[in-house]
Design an enzyme around this catalytic site. Structure first.
Site, short mmCIF file in Angstrom:
data_model
loop_
_atom_site.label_atom_id
_atom_site.label_comp_id
_atom_site.label_asym_id
_atom_site.label_seq_id
_atom_site.Cartn_x
_atom_site.Cartn_y
_atom_site.Cartn_z
CE LYS A 1 -3.74 -2.57 2.06
NZ LYS A 1 -4.45 -3.03 3.25
CG ASP B 1 -9.62 -0.53 4.55
OD1 ASP B 1 -9.24 -0.84 3.41
OD2 ASP B 1 -8.93 -0.73 5.58
CD GLN C 1 -3.35 -4.56 6.42
OE1 GLN C 1 -3.25 -3.58 5.67
NE2 GLN C 1 -3.97 -5.66 6.06
#
Ligand code: NAD
Length: 281
Positions: A52, A119, A96
Site C-alpha cells: 500500500k 477501506d 490494517q
C-alpha cells in the site's frame, strides 16, 4: 478456453489515471495523504502495508506510517485515530486488519471518521451502500466491479452467484451487483445444493476462503468466473479458491491468481483516498 481478465493490467490503468489526477491536484496545491496503521508485526500484514505504501509513492500520495507494537492498548490506538481524524492534512486512515486479539476491531472501525474511511468498513459507509447512497465501498468488491466493467462484461439482468458472505467481500459484493442490476444469490457455509446454484450463475464470484475448492462441476458453460481467494499451496505457490485449469475450460472469462482480483484491491484503495481528498478537504 476462457479469456483472462487481466487484473494487473486493469489495476495499472487505474493507477495511471489516479497518478495523473493527483499530479493535477498537486499543481493546485492539494496534496493527498493516507495514514497507514499497523499494530504488531504479522508478516502478511507487513507485506500488505508495504504494498500500500509503494502504491501511494507511485501515485504521488503521501503515506504516513504508524507501526505500533503488539502490546498497544485499544485506548492508545483509538487516541491515535482521533488525532488523525482531526488532522486536516490526512485524507484517508487505514488500520490494517487483523488487529491483536485484545483490541476490539469493531470499535476501531467505528472510530475512524466515515469521511476518512478509505477501506469502506465503517457502519455509516456500509449503510450508505445498502440504501444506495454515496460513500466509500470496500476495496475488493469495488475492484471486481471495475474488472467486469473494464472487460465490457454485461452485468445488468445477469444471474450473479456469490460464494461467501463476509463483511469485507461477500456482502458488499452482493450489494454492488444489485446496484448494477444483477439478480443476486449469496451462498455460504450452510447453503444446500451449492453446485447446482453455482451452475445457474452467469457470473460466479468465489470468496470461500478454501484453496482450489471450486471445480468444473460448479461452473456453467460460458460463465464469468471471478476468484477472490488467495492462498499458498503445499509448494508455496499462490493459488485461488478455484481450480483454475478446470474452470478456465468451461468459463468465458476468468480471473487468474495471482494477477486477477488481488492487484485491484490496492488500486481501489488509492481511488478511495483521492476521492476522500476531493470530497472532504
Ligand atoms: P471469510 O473466511 O471471512 O469468508 C468465507 C465465506 O465463505 C464465509 O462467508 C463462509 O460462509 C463461506 N463458506 C465457507 N465454506 C463454505 C462452503 N463449504 N460452502 C459455501 N460457502 C462457504 O473470507 P473473506 O475475507 O471473505 O475472503 C475470502 C477469500 O478471499 C480468502 O481466500 C481471502 O484470502 C481472499 N481475499 C482476497 C482479497 C484480495 O484482495 N484478493 C481480499 C479479501 C479476501
Amino acid at each position: 478456453m476462457a479469456e483472462i481478465i487481466d487484473g494487473k493490467q486493469i489495476s495499472a490503468q487505474i493507477k495511471e489515471e489516479l497518478k495523473q489526477e493527483v499530479a493535477e491536484l498537486s499543481a493546485q496545491g492539494r496534496e493527498c495523504c493516507l495514514a497507514v496503521i499497523q499494530v504488531g508485526n504479522d508478516p502478511a500484514s507487513t507485506v500488505y502495508v508495504g504494498n500500500k505504501k509503494k502504491a501511494c509513492a507511485y501515485i504521488g500520495i503521501t503515506s504516513q506510517a504508524y507501526e505500533l507494537p503488539e502490546e498497544t492498548t485499544e485506548e492508545e490506538l483509538l487516541s491515535l485515530i482521533e488525532k488523525l481524524n482531526q488532522d486536516k492534512t490526512v485524507h484517508g486512515i487505514l488500520c490494517q486488519l487483523p488487529l491483536p486479539v485484545h483490541i476490539n476491531e469493531d470499535r476501531v472501525i467505528a472510530a475512524i471518521s466515515p469521511k476518512k474511511d478509505v477501506d469502506g468498513f465503517h457502519p455509516q459507509n456500509v449503510g450508505a451502500l445498502v440504501i444506495g447512497q454515496k460513500g466509500f465501498v470496500s476495496c475488493t468488491p469495488a475492484g471486481i466491479i471495475q474488472l467486469l466493467k473494464r472487460s465490457r462484461i454485461e452485468i445488468s439482468g445477469k444471474h450473479c452467484v456469490i460464494i461467501g458472505r463476509s463483511n469485507i467481500v461477500g456482502k458488499p459484493m452482493a450489494l454492488l451487483m444489485l446496484r448494477e442490476n444483477a439478480t443476486v444469490t449469496v451462498c455460504h457455509s450452510r447453503t444446500e445444493g451449492l453446485a447446482d446454484i453455482c451452475k445457474s450463475a452467469d457470473i460466479l464470484i468465489v470468496a470461500i476462503g478454501k484453496p482450489r475448492y471450486i471445480g468444473a462441476e460448479y461452473i456453467k458453460e460460458g460463465a464469468v468466473v471471478i476468484d477472490v481467494g488467495i492462498h499458498r499451496d503445499e509448494n508455496n505457490k499462490l493459488c485461488g479458491d478455484v481450480k483454475y485449469e478446470e474452470a478456465a475450460s468451461a468459463a468465458s472469462f476468468i480471473t487468474p491468481v495471482p494477477g486477477g482480483v488481488g492487484p485491484m484491491t490496492i488500486a481501489m484503495l488509492m481511488h478511495n483516498c483521492v476521492e476522500a481528498m476531493k470530497l472532504y478537504s
